[in-house]
Design a protein around this motif. Structure first.
Motif, PDB file in Angstrom:
ATOM      1  N   ASN A 111       0.863  -1.180   0.000  1.00 41.59           N
ATOM      2  CA  ASN A 111       0.000   0.000   0.000  1.00 41.59           C
ATOM      3  C   ASN A 111       0.904   1.236   0.000  1.00 41.59           C
ATOM      4  N   PHE A 112       1.258   1.680  -1.196  1.00 40.55           N
ATOM      5  CA  PHE A 112       2.253   2.741  -1.335  1.00 40.55           C
ATOM      6  C   PHE A 112       1.598   4.041  -1.790  1.00 40.55           C
ATOM      7  N   LEU A 113       2.120   5.140  -1.267  1.00 37.51           N
ATOM      8  CA  LEU A 113       1.657   6.466  -1.673  1.00 37.51           C
ATOM      9  C   LEU A 113       2.664   7.073  -2.642  1.00 37.51           C
ATOM     10  N   LEU A 114       2.163   7.691  -3.696  1.00 38.52           N
ATOM     11  CA  LEU A 114       3.021   8.233  -4.748  1.00 38.52           C
ATOM     12  C   LEU A 114       3.352   9.707  -4.528  1.00 38.52           C
ATOM     13  N   TYR A 115       3.324  10.141  -3.303  1.00 37.29           N
ATOM     14  CA  TYR A 115       3.658  11.529  -3.022  1.00 37.29           C
ATOM     15  C   TYR A 115       4.355  11.633  -1.661  1.00 37.29           C
ATOM     16  N   SER A 116       5.001  12.785  -1.441  1.00 36.82           N
ATOM     17  CA  SER A 116       5.665  13.093  -0.166  1.00 36.82           C
ATOM     18  C   SER A 116       6.718  12.053   0.217  1.00 36.82           C
ATOM     19  N   GLN A 117       7.533  11.629  -0.775  1.00 40.55           N
ATOM     20  CA  GLN A 117       8.632  10.723  -0.443  1.00 40.55           C
ATOM     21  C   GLN A 117       9.725  11.433   0.359  1.00 40.55           C
ATOM     22  N   LEU A 118       9.809  12.749   0.191  1.00 46.83           N
ATOM     23  CA  LEU A 118      10.815  13.531   0.906  1.00 46.83           C
ATOM     24  C   LEU A 118      10.129  14.638   1.689  1.00 46.83           C
ATOM     25  N   LYS A 119      10.411  14.710   2.980  1.00 46.67           N
ATOM     26  CA  LYS A 119       9.807  15.738   3.835  1.00 46.67           C
ATOM     27  C   LYS A 119      10.910  16.639   4.387  1.00 46.67           C
ATOM     28  N   THR A 120      10.674  17.955   4.342  1.00 48.36           N
ATOM     29  CA  THR A 120      11.697  18.904   4.784  1.00 48.36           C
ATOM     30  C   THR A 120      11.079  20.006   5.625  1.00 48.36           C
ATOM     31  N   LYS A 121      11.938  20.700   6.348  1.00 46.80           N
ATOM     32  CA  LYS A 121      11.496  21.781   7.225  1.00 46.80           C
ATOM     33  C   LYS A 121      11.547  23.120   6.496  1.00 46.80           C
ATOM     34  N   GLY A 122      10.526  23.935   6.713  1.00 51.79           N
ATOM     35  CA  GLY A 122      10.506  25.273   6.128  1.00 51.79           C
ATOM     36  C   GLY A 122      10.470  25.253   4.620  1.00 51.79           C
ATOM     37  N   ILE A 123      11.046  26.278   4.000  1.00 53.91           N
ATOM     38  CA  ILE A 123      11.141  26.382   2.544  1.00 53.91           C
ATOM     39  C   ILE A 123      12.610  26.547   2.178  1.00 53.91           C
ATOM     40  N   LEU A 124      13.159  25.583   1.489  1.00 60.77           N
ATOM     41  CA  LEU A 124      14.567  25.607   1.073  1.00 60.77           C
ATOM     42  C   LEU A 124      15.508  25.800   2.265  1.00 60.77           C
ATOM     43  N   GLN A 160      -4.958   9.841  -4.532  1.00 66.98           N
ATOM     44  CA  GLN A 160      -4.335   9.350  -3.296  1.00 66.98           C
ATOM     45  C   GLN A 160      -4.282  10.451  -2.245  1.00 66.98           C
ATOM     46  N   ILE A 161      -3.866  11.649  -2.671  1.00 68.02           N
ATOM     47  CA  ILE A 161      -3.746  12.756  -1.720  1.00 68.02           C
ATOM     48  C   ILE A 161      -5.103  13.127  -1.141  1.00 68.02           C
ATOM     49  N   LYS A 162      -6.117  13.185  -2.005  1.00 70.09           N
ATOM     50  CA  LYS A 162      -7.453  13.584  -1.560  1.00 70.09           C
ATOM     51  C   LYS A 162      -7.990  12.671  -0.474  1.00 70.09           C
ATOM     52  N   HIS A 163      -7.632  11.386  -0.550  1.00 72.72           N
ATOM     53  CA  HIS A 163      -8.173  10.418   0.397  1.00 72.72           C
ATOM     54  C   HIS A 163      -7.157   9.992   1.458  1.00 72.72           C
ATOM     55  N   SER A 164      -6.134  10.832   1.673  1.00 73.18           N
ATOM     56  CA  SER A 164      -5.182  10.530   2.739  1.00 73.18           C
ATOM     57  C   SER A 164      -4.667  11.770   3.461  1.00 73.18           C
ATOM     58  N   SER A 165      -4.831  12.965   2.862  1.00 75.28           N
ATOM     59  CA  SER A 165      -4.324  14.171   3.523  1.00 75.28           C
ATOM     60  C   SER A 165      -5.133  15.390   3.088  1.00 75.28           C
ATOM     61  N   ILE A 166      -5.924  15.921   3.994  1.00 79.20           N
ATOM     62  CA  ILE A 166      -6.794  17.061   3.688  1.00 79.20           C
ATOM     63  C   ILE A 166      -5.987  18.301   3.336  1.00 79.20           C
ATOM     64  N   SER A 167      -5.006  18.647   4.163  1.00 80.17           N
ATOM     65  CA  SER A 167      -4.257  19.888   3.958  1.00 80.17           C
ATOM     66  C   SER A 167      -3.387  19.826   2.700  1.00 80.17           C
ATOM     67  N   THR A 168      -2.768  18.677   2.446  1.00 77.30           N
ATOM     68  CA  THR A 168      -1.924  18.541   1.259  1.00 77.30           C
ATOM     69  C   THR A 168      -2.759  18.640  -0.010  1.00 77.30           C
ATOM     70  N   TYR A 169      -3.961  18.081   0.037  1.00 78.84           N
ATOM     71  CA  TYR A 169      -4.837  18.168  -1.135  1.00 78.84           C
ATOM     72  C   TYR A 169      -5.228  19.612  -1.410  1.00 78.84           C
ATOM     73  N   GLN A 170      -5.484  20.372  -0.367  1.00 76.88           N
ATOM     74  CA  GLN A 170      -5.833  21.783  -0.547  1.00 76.88           C
ATOM     75  C   GLN A 170      -4.692  22.547  -1.216  1.00 76.88           C
ATOM     76  N   GLN A 171      -3.467  22.168  -0.935  1.00 74.31           N
ATOM     77  CA  GLN A 171      -2.309  22.842  -1.515  1.00 74.31           C
ATOM     78  C   GLN A 171      -2.078  22.455  -2.980  1.00 74.31           C
TER      79      GLN A 171
END
Length: 243
Positions: free
Chosen positions: A25-38, A99-110
């Motif tokens: 059960n793999f998600l095709l998004y957010s493989q890399l998570k980082t703090k802030g912007i750049l 996938q995003i719509k049905h696993s993360s509300i805030s990420t989908y909004q973005q």
């Protein structure tokens, strides 16, 4: 018990109750998570990957188009290759957004407006091929296409400074279970359509679907609470936090 321990315990309970949710059960998004912007060097990894993957692809497509479509020469063959990659991004984007719509509300909004952005880029590239034939414009359009169609999905930033790798793991695992729960709901819905309404199996399926729907709603809300805890909800709030 602190908040991290509570999340870890909840995940352990989910693994015991729904072990199948954590298999294949793999998600095709957010493989890399980082703090802030750049704020971290690894922010450049997705862009480097995009360049390494899609620049050679555009070159190979250009050669193929030159060989098999005689009337495409010079800029038109290269521009058409870039257009094909843009169309590929448009093709896979709805799958990832589902996938995003049905696993993360805030990420989908973005990210929900990504198809609209890609559509504009495709139209501009089509006009560029037909009329302007600008290599400079094509480079800009290709960069934004890779950014919207690959980089934005590959990485997820705006996490708070005190967020740990364990927190990244917790939020991704909750998302996986939420998406699995959505898929289970859909499978149960199909089974209900083809089952006899007067049978015991039909009633059992209804009860199972209601129970699974409650789990899905709870997981979506739980994931959203974790996002509020671990992330800045938008760029403005992130800028406010560092000023």
């Amino acid at each position: 018990m602190n908040q991290n321990q509570q999340v870890a315990q909840y995940l352990q309970e989910l693994k015991q109750q729904y072990p199948q949710a954590f298999k294949k059960n793999f998600l095709l998004y957010s493989q890399l998570k980082t703090k802030g912007i750049l704020d971290e060097r690894k922010e450049l990894i997705p862009l480097a990957l995009a360049l390494m993957i899609f620049l050679p692809c555009s070159y190979l497509l250009t050669l193929l188009l030159k060989q098999h479509i005689v009337f495409l020469e010079g800029f038109q063959s290269g521009g058409s290759a870039v257009l094909c990659i843009m169309l590929f991004f448009m093709l896979i984007t709805p799958i990832i957004l589902k996938q995003i719509k049905h696993s993360s509300i805030s990420t989908y909004q973005q990210l929900k407006n990504t198809p609209f952005k890609l559509t504009i880029l495709i139209l501009l590239q089509s006009l560029n091929i037909a009329f302007m034939e600008s290599w400079f414009l094509q480079g800009i359009l290709f960069y934004f296409a890779m950014n919207f169609g690959f980089v934005k999905f590959y990485k997820e930033n705006l996490f708070r400074e005190n967020t740990s790798k364990e927190n990244y793991y917790y939020i991704q695992e909750i998302r996986r279970v939420a998406f699995w729960s959505y898929k289970q709901n859909f499978k149960l819905y199909l089974k209900l359509i083809f089952s006899s309404k007067n049978s015991k199996q039909h009633q059992l399926l209804i009860e199972q679907k209601q129970k699974n729907a409650q789990l899905y709603v709870h997981l979506m809300n739980y994931e959203n609470k974790l996002c509020m805890r671990y992330k800045h909800t938008d760029i403005e709030k992130y800028i406010d936090s560092i000023m």
